[in-house]
Write an enzyme that holds these catalytic residues in place. Structure first.
Site, PDB file in Angstrom:
ATOM      1  CE  LYS A 173     142.508  77.877  29.276  1.00  0.00           C
ATOM      2  NZ  LYS A 173     144.270  78.442  30.028  1.00  0.00           N
ATOM      3  CB  THR A 174     140.293  72.402  30.501  1.00  0.00           C
ATOM      4  OG1 THR A 174     140.823  72.143  30.000  1.00  0.00           O
ATOM      5  CG2 THR A 174     139.496  70.259  30.294  1.00  0.00           C
ATOM      6  CG  LEU A 175     135.682  72.334  36.229  1.00  0.00           C
ATOM      7  CD1 LEU A 175     135.343  70.861  36.142  1.00  0.00           C
ATOM      8  CD2 LEU A 175     136.483  72.643  37.142  1.00  0.00           C
TER       9      LEU A 175
ATOM     10  N   GLY B 170     147.154  78.116  28.722  1.00  0.00           N
ATOM     11  CA  GLY B 170     147.790  79.846  29.313  1.00  0.00           C
ATOM     12  C   GLY B 170     146.379  80.743  29.609  1.00  0.00           C
TER      13      GLY B 170
ATOM     14  CG  ASP C 243     147.833  75.002  36.086  1.00  0.00           C
ATOM     15  OD1 ASP C 243     147.070  74.255  34.777  1.00  0.00           O
ATOM     16  OD2 ASP C 243     148.483  74.776  36.021  1.00  0.00           O
TER      17      ASP C 243
ATOM     18  CE  LYS D  32     143.912  73.058  26.032  1.00  0.00           C
ATOM     19  NZ  LYS D  32     143.641  73.994  26.764  1.00  0.00           N
TER      20      LYS D  32
ATOM     21  NE  ARG E 172     140.995  72.039  45.175  1.00  0.00           N
ATOM     22  CZ  ARG E 172     141.286  72.757  43.889  1.00  0.00           C
ATOM     23  NH1 ARG E 172     141.440  73.619  43.093  1.00  0.00           N
ATOM     24  NH2 ARG E 172     142.566  71.666  44.053  1.00  0.00           N
TER      25      ARG E 172
ATOM     26  CD  GLU F 299     140.214  74.915  27.747  1.00  0.00           C
ATOM     27  OE1 GLU F 299     141.290  73.927  28.180  1.00  0.00           O
ATOM     28  OE2 GLU F 299     139.308  73.163  28.012  1.00  0.00           O
TER      29      GLU F 299
ATOM     30  CG  ASP G 159     143.755  70.765  30.187  1.00  0.00           C
ATOM     31  OD1 ASP G 159     143.041  69.537  30.477  1.00  0.00           O
ATOM     32  OD2 ASP G 159     144.430  71.587  29.383  1.00  0.00           O
TER      33      ASP G 159
END
Length: 233
Positions: free
Chosen positions: A15-17, A119, A12, A37, A210, A116, A54
């Protein structure tokens, strides 16, 4: 063609963002893209099979488009560690099988391919193997996503050291603000970023604040404004 492995200081961290944003940034520059992924747990059972949010985000920023199974060859429904989800599904989640599943996609003539992880760096695949070893077997330079929150200085330095100890190139790092409180005092915030710049032996590719955009695709597009790509030959 450039290929990179995206990892994070923890689960969290965004990574995906960041991976989606790097793909979006590449598309703005007119490059072809592919986001992969390999292993995803916490998938939703849909009418067309298991789907992971993701992986769908990476799919949305892949051009030319490709099928879901190419992007996420190993999908598991329980939102638990991938090796445990694979055990429950009776799936042999080993490095050789993962490498074989990714080989056709990695051979595609795309300008930018991102793989990607799941964790943090040492996420297990089975009792003997972990996902970091996949990056090693594929000889992929690594982009590290640092989740900016209390404790990130330690996590970032340890992860960077582990990547280098495994003999892989750390191609860059991205700061992703997770805790708004971490940036309330700008003097301390900038001091923390300066420390990360000193201890991570790789260029900073950007720092993402953010974001409040409603959808993952919108957030990735906005995050791309704050990033630049690793070197592209």
């Amino acid at each position: 063609m450039q290929r990179y492995f995206i990892t994070g200081t923890d689960t969290d961290t965004g990574k995906t963002l960041i991976a989606s944003a790097l793909l979006a940034r590449a598309r703005r520059d007119g490059l072809t893209t592919l986001g992969l992924k390999p292993v995803a747990s916490g998938c939703e059972n849909t009418g067309v099979g298991l789907r992971n949010a993701d992986a769908l985000s990476l799919m949305a920023h892949t051009f030319p488009a490709t099928d879901y199974a190419t992007i996420n060859p190993f999908a598991f429904e329980p939102a638990i560690a991938p090796h445990l989800a694979a055990q429950r599904a009776g799936c042999d989640l080993g490095l050789e099988r993962l490498e074989g599943a990714l080989a056709p996609a990695l051979a595609e003539p795309r300008d930018l391919i991102l793989v990607e992880g799941a964790g943090g760096w040492r996420v297990p695949l089975n009792p003997e193997e972990n996902l970091a070893e996949l990056a090693s077997r594929l000889d992929l330079p690594v982009v590290l996503v640092v989740g900016l929150k209390l404790g990130c200085l330690n996590h970032a330095q340890l992860t960077a050291e582990a990547i280098q100890a495994d003999g892989l190139e750390l191609a860059g790092w991205v700061g992703n603000l997770l805790d708004p409180g971490f940036a309330v005092d700008d003097t301390l915030y900038q001091a923390n970023l300066a420390h990360l710049t000193r201890v991570i032996p790789a260029p900073c590719l950007g720092v993402v604040p953010r974001l409040t955009e409603a959808s993952p695709i919108e957030r990735a597009g906005k995050a791309a404004d704050y990033l630049h790509l690793p070197r592209i030959d």
